[in-house]
Structures are given as structure tokens and as C-alpha cells.
Design a protein around this motif. Structure first.
Motif, PDB file in Angstrom:
ATOM      1  N   GLU A 112      -6.749  19.693  -8.111  1.00 23.70           N
ATOM      2  CA  GLU A 112      -5.729  19.393  -9.139  1.00 23.70           C
ATOM      3  C   GLU A 112      -4.342  19.283  -8.523  1.00 23.70           C
ATOM      4  O   GLU A 112      -3.555  18.406  -8.875  1.00 23.70           O
ATOM      5  CB  GLU A 112      -5.712  20.503 -10.201  1.00 23.70           C
ATOM      6  CG  GLU A 112      -6.900  20.477 -11.141  1.00 23.70           C
ATOM      7  CD  GLU A 112      -7.046  21.767 -11.955  1.00 23.70           C
ATOM      8  OE1 GLU A 112      -7.949  21.804 -12.800  1.00 23.70           O
ATOM      9  OE2 GLU A 112      -6.275  22.729 -11.733  1.00 23.70           O
ATOM     10  N   VAL A 169      -4.177  15.886  -6.709  1.00 19.01           N
ATOM     11  CA  VAL A 169      -4.181  14.706  -7.582  1.00 19.01           C
ATOM     12  C   VAL A 169      -2.874  14.592  -8.353  1.00 19.01           C
ATOM     13  O   VAL A 169      -2.278  13.519  -8.447  1.00 19.01           O
ATOM     14  CB  VAL A 169      -5.395  14.757  -8.539  1.00 19.01           C
ATOM     15  CG1 VAL A 169      -5.270  13.683  -9.618  1.00 19.01           C
ATOM     16  CG2 VAL A 169      -6.692  14.568  -7.755  1.00 19.01           C
ATOM     17  N   ARG A 170      -2.408  15.703  -8.879  1.00 17.83           N
ATOM     18  CA  ARG A 170      -1.199  15.647  -9.692  1.00 17.83           C
ATOM     19  C   ARG A 170       0.002  15.166  -8.881  1.00 17.83           C
ATOM     20  O   ARG A 170       0.922  14.565  -9.400  1.00 17.83           O
ATOM     21  CB  ARG A 170      -0.917  17.028 -10.285  1.00 17.83           C
ATOM     22  CG  ARG A 170      -0.683  16.963 -11.769  1.00 17.83           C
ATOM     23  CD  ARG A 170      -0.659  18.334 -12.373  1.00 17.83           C
ATOM     24  NE  ARG A 170      -2.003  18.800 -12.667  1.00 17.83           N
ATOM     25  CZ  ARG A 170      -2.353  20.079 -12.702  1.00 17.83           C
ATOM     26  NH1 ARG A 170      -1.486  21.015 -12.432  1.00 17.83           N
ATOM     27  NH2 ARG A 170      -3.592  20.415 -12.995  1.00 17.83           N
ATOM     28  N   ASN A 171      -0.049  15.440  -7.585  1.00 16.21           N
ATOM     29  CA  ASN A 171       1.064  15.030  -6.731  1.00 16.21           C
ATOM     30  C   ASN A 171       0.780  13.765  -5.939  1.00 16.21           C
ATOM     31  O   ASN A 171       1.555  13.385  -5.072  1.00 16.21           O
ATOM     32  CB  ASN A 171       1.431  16.183  -5.795  1.00 16.21           C
ATOM     33  CG  ASN A 171       2.019  17.348  -6.563  1.00 16.21           C
ATOM     34  OD1 ASN A 171       3.170  17.303  -6.990  1.00 16.21           O
ATOM     35  ND2 ASN A 171       1.216  18.370  -6.801  1.00 16.21           N
ATOM     36  N   GLY A 172      -0.358  13.147  -6.248  1.00 16.15           N
ATOM     37  CA  GLY A 172      -0.653  11.864  -5.619  1.00 16.15           C
ATOM     38  C   GLY A 172      -0.964  11.945  -4.147  1.00 16.15           C
ATOM     39  O   GLY A 172      -0.673  11.012  -3.398  1.00 16.15           O
TER      40      GLY A 172
END
Lengths: 106, 447
Positions: A26, A29-32
Motif C-alpha cells: 500500500e 502504490v499510494r506513492n507511485g
């Protein structure tokens, strides 16, 4: 805040701060963070959030369950002894994790 | 982290005013993505990864930041996952990548010129000009038209608000009737049963999960759920929903479900999960070809040749290698939303790349993890692999001796082996696959 240091297959490092309780997946993904796909969003169904964990960090992690172990046999880049699925790794306060992402996830 | 500078250049003809000035006909630049769910988010992300440097507006009609849906019927409903962890990307990500996030705007009309540029108008009166348009508008829950269908407590499960509404009622309910034995219905039924509710599933058809899985898998799930105490009734439909009958009170809340044979099941919640209808209203208004979804070519382009349409709302050429020429399909899955978005991202950056992945699906129900690789359409042979002791069950599908798909329950090794074989164009001979003790990976052959 817990920090995860992601090294990609070319050696580039990016450090991402996360929240305790969130998974490494997570956080990525949230920070690319490239190199983590995570199609199934963390429900242990796709094996596209594979990471190699630095040896000295392995003991800080929760033990692997059978399903994760089996899924790891289907990763795009072959598993190693230090392979984990990052969706199963929860951040703990004050703990730094060093992981390397494989060349490809699919 | 890479930065992307907005290229606020004025490109399209016919718009009044210079770039950066406020006019009634705002400058048409950038890409407007209508629909901020899985496929819309992936499109924006893939475009940035490909170096697309124009502004992107990602517009959704919900008041939430873009979030993942699959958990809504499972972990989120059961309270093991919080809404914050379903958010796709941080606000910083969108800001850093020059993606403008617009929440809670519902597009009612689009004016578009033949060059692909235009202006979208929302119900609140806002205008969203664009140079290129992407429709990632998804699908909506199919409504059940019966007497009492509008009673309080008759619910659907498609988005976060639906899940929150269901969650808010669960505490007071003892009896739940789930209408529809598809993935959503069974996932929600399992979750609600785990939360201590008395759950009955009504399925109109003769078996569970419709055509998404084969006969053997449907039967396996029927037996497995019944063994876990779920009351599943096949070939059964609801005639009407009944309300409370307390004298003098306004009867607004659902109290029961009356079946065709007159039986009445008590229900404080009725959850309807009978499939979805693709959202094609905007495409129709634009004059795009629509037939069970927005018709697109191999490159995710709609019939006007400029608008892209992807994900649940799109009817596309079957992307599976070896499928019949001209065969079309609409896929409702996370994996398709992602892969189709990648195809569209290439198209929008001037490249032509066809769909690369093998479709796959998953569904978690109670302790049953179903993973499906490929599409089992048109199979002529199945091989069953069953390991009772370890609770593993797989069905491998073949067409003319070539493996085309697999349904795997608690058997990720089988799933991975078939998915990888399909992706590499390999085969897994049916004879050898029949022994459940043989790892499929070890018998995979180049076909």
C-alpha cells in the motif's frame, strides 16, 4: 514514521515514509513506486507485489503463511529465499525496511 | 519523483480566447477522463509512465477519492479493512503528476467536434473542456423490478456509499436475503454470514455464478457454501418484498421476501446482486456505436476514432490469443480495467499496442479463494484436480487439446501455472494434468 527503502532492479533507491499498520505494498502504490503492481489490491490473489527483502530485515517480518508461500511460486521473476509478497508486510513504528523490486511483476 | 509540467498550449481550432484567460468557451487542452475508478486511475497512471505530458483531469461522480472496489463486499464490509487503505493514490501523487482530481461531478452532456476535442457539462453546471476524451464510466447495478423493491432496507452493492449503507444497517439485522448467486452475492453473503447473520441466497438460475465458471466449479461452490451453513436456493426468485405490518405505522422498511411459491422469508436486509448494466448514456448521446457496452476496436478507440472507452463499460474484440476472429466481449474485472487502460494509454500517446495480458479474476468467499485464469468460453474438455485433504480444487479447460482456462479454488499453484502457460502460449497436456499430485508447472510444454 516507519520508512521503506525501495531499490529497483537498476539500483535506483527511493525512500518512502508510511503509516504504521499499512502494508509495504500500500505504501508503495499510494506513492507511485514503480515495480509494485498489486493488481488485487492486497487480497493475496495476484503475486504482482513481489519484493526481495534485505537479509537483516527478514527477522522483523511476520512469518509467511501457506497461501503467500504458494503464490510466490508464480511470480514473474523467480522467487529467492528472501522473497515476500509486500501486501503481507505491515509497517511497524520505528522500523526501517529495505526491499528490492524485481525487474518485472507480470 | 518525476515532475510533469502542464503543457497549457492552445491547440484546437474554434475556441475563443487565449490560453489562460477565462471565457465562455474555455481552451480545449489535455485529456478528460470521465470515471475515476480502476480503469480511469490506471489510464492516468499509465499515461504518466509513458511520458504523456499534457494535463489530465480525472473526474468521478462520487464524493470519495478514487478507491478500490473489490474489498467492499469482503474485507471492508467485515470491518477488517478501513476505507483509507482502499484509496488508490495519495493526494501528493496526483499533485506531483499533474492530474486534476474532480470529485462529485456528474457529466450529463458532452459537446464534441470531429477532431476529438470538446466540452463536458456537469449537472451542477460546470464545464470541463478537453482535447481528448476517455470514457471509463463503468457499469451500474441492475435493478430488481418487483413490488416492494423501493422499500427501505432493499440494497445494492456497487460503490463505497452502497457498502457504507449496508454496513450501517447490519448491526440491527438478524435475517438477510441475498438475491443473486453471482460473485457479488456470494461474497457478500459469506461476509454477512461470518458477521453472524442468518443469510439466505436466492438464485434464479439452475446453478451458481452463471457463465463465469464451469459446471463443476459452480457445483463445488454450491456444496462448499451449503456445508458452511449458507442457505442457498436455486431456481428460486422473489415475487415481492413485504413490509412491516404494525398498525398505524407507515410501512417503509422491508420485513420479508415472498417467493413465487408463497413462502415468506424474514429479512431486515435484502441485498440485490443480479449483475450490472454498462453505462452507455454519454456514448449514446455522443453518437458512438453502442452494443452491450461502448464498442471499441483493438486499440480501445470508440467508433469516432478519437474517444477511448475502457473497462467494464467497453465492448472490445476478445483479447485472448486464439479467440475466434470477430468475437467480441465485455469483461467486468479489475485485471481487465488495468490491461485495457494500458492499451488506451498507448493509443493516446500515438502508439498501437494490443492487449498483452491474459484475463484473470478472483473472488474470496468465506475460506474459499477462487482464482480464474483465461476465459472458458468454447471448451470441449475439462480436467478436474481435487485434493480433498488440503481443500484444493481446480478445473482446467481445454479446446482441441489446448489449455484455455482454469478455475482454481485454494490452489494458487495451479492458477499461476495456467496463467503463465497461457501468457507464454504454452500447453499443459490434459492427461498428465489429471493427477493432482503433479505440479502443473512441471508438465507445461511448448505448444
Amino acid at each position: 514514521m516507519p520508512t521503506v527503502h525501495f531499490t529497483d532492479a537498476e539500483g535506483a533507491v527511493r525512500d518512502v515514509q508510511g503509516n504504521p499498520g499499512d502494508s509495504v505494498m500500500e505504501t508503495a502504490v499510494r506513492n507511485g513506486v514503480p515495480g509494485i503492481v498489486a493488481e488485487c489490491g492486497g487480497s493475496l490473489s495476484c503475486a504482482t507485489c513481489h519484493v526481495f527483502v534485505r537479509e537483516d530485515c527478514l527477522s522483523k517480518l511476520p512469518p509467511m503463511e501457506d497461501m503467500e508461500d504458494e503464490m510466490l511460486y508464480g511470480t514473474a521473476v523467480d522467487r529467492e529465499d528472501n522473497s515476500r509478497l509486500s501486501c503481507q508486510l505491515r509497517l511497524i513504528d520505528e522500523i526501517e525496511l529495505f526491499v528490492t523490486t524485481p525487474e518485472t511483476q507480470v | 519523483m518525476g515532475t510533469h509540467v502542464a503543457a497549457a498550449e492552445q491547440t484546437s481550432a474554434g475556441t475563443a480566447g487565449a490560453a489562460g484567460t477565462e471565457t465562455d468557451s474555455p481552451t480545449r487542452t489535455g485529456l478528460l477522463i470521465i470515471g475515476a475508478s480502476q480503469s480511469g486511475v490506471q489510464l492516468a497512471v499509465s499515461l504518466r509512465a509513458l511520458g504523456f505530458d499534457e494535463h489530465i483531469t480525472l473526474l468521478g461522480d462520487e464524493d470519495h477519492r478514487p478507491y478500490q472496489r473489490p474489498a467492499l463486499s469482503k474485507e471492508f464490509l467485515q470491518g477488517t479493512v478501513e476505507s483509507e487503505s482502499l484509496i488508490f493514490r495519495s493526494n501528493e501523487y496526483w499533485a506531483d503528476h499533474n492530474v486534476g482530481l474532480v470529485k462529485g461531478e456528474y457529466i450529463v452532456r458532452i459537446d464534441k467536434d470531429p477532431d476529438g476535442s470538446g466540452v463536458a457539462h456537469s449537472s451542477s453546471g460546470r464545464q470541463f473542456p478537453f482535447k481528448r476524451l476517455a470514457l471509463t464510466v463503468g457499469a451500474r447495478a441492475r435493478k430488481l423490478e418487483v413490488d416492494g423493491g423501493d422499500l427501505d432496507g432493499v440494497l445494492y452493492l456497487r460503490n463505497a456509499d452502497d457498502a457504507l449503507a449496508l454496513k450501517a444497517r447490519v448491526g440491527d439485522a438478524q435475517d438477510v436475503v441475498v438475491i443473486g448467486g453471482g460473485f457479488i452475492g456470494l461474497e457478500a453473503a459469506s461476509s454477512l454470514q461470518k458477521m453472524g447473520k442468518n443469510v439466505t441466497v436466492l438464485e434464479f438460475g439452475p446453478r451458481l455464478v452463471g457463465r463465469a465458471v464451469g459446471e463443476e466449479t459452480a457445483e463445488y461452490f454450491l456444496q462448499a457454501h451449503r456445508a458452511r451453513g449458507l442457505d442457498i436456493r436455486l431456481n428460486t426468485s422473489a415475487k415481492r418484498f413485504t413490509a412491516k405490518t404494525a398498525a398505524g405505522e407507515k410501512q417503509t422498511a422491508v420485513a420479508g421476501v415472498e417467493l413465487q411459491d408463497g413462502t415468506v422469508l424474514p429479512a431486515q436486509i435484502v441485498l440485490v446482486g443480479i449483475g450490472v448494466i454498462p453505462n452507455t448514456q454519454l456514448a449514446e448521446q455522443l453518437g458512438l456505436t453502442v452494443d452491450n457496452g461502448i464498442v471499441v476496436d483493438r486499440f480501445a478507440l470508440a467508433s469516432d476514432g478519437t474517444t477511448v472507452a475502457i473497462g467494464d463499460c467497453a465492448n472490445m474484440p476478445n483479447p485472448v490469443p486464439g479467440s475466434e476472429p470477430g468475437e467480441r466481449i465485455r469483461l467486468e474485472s479489475v485485471n481487465n480495467a488495468i490491461e485495457h487502460a494500458k492499451v488506451a494509454a498507448y493509443s493516446l500517446t500515438g502508439r498501437r499496442e494490443e492487449y498483452a495480458g491474459i484475463p484473470w479474476f478472483w473472488s474470496n468467499q468465506a475460506d474459499l479463494k477462487l482464482q480464474i485464469a483465461g476465459l472458458c468460453n468454447g471448451y470441449d474438455q475439462t480436467v478436474l484436480r481435487r485434493d480433498e485433504d488440503r481443500g484444493k480444487f481446480s478445473v482446467i479447460y481445454y479446446r482441441k487439446g489446448q489449455v484455455i482456462a482454469a478455475d482454481c479454488v485454494n490452489a494458487p499453484l495451479d492458477f499461476m501455472a495456467v496463467k503463465n502457460a497461457l501468457a507464454k502460449g504454452q500447453n499443459i497436456p490434459a492427461g498428465a494434468a489429471a493427477d493432482p499430485a503433479t505440479p502443473l508447472k512441471t508438465i507445461t510444454t511448448d505448444s
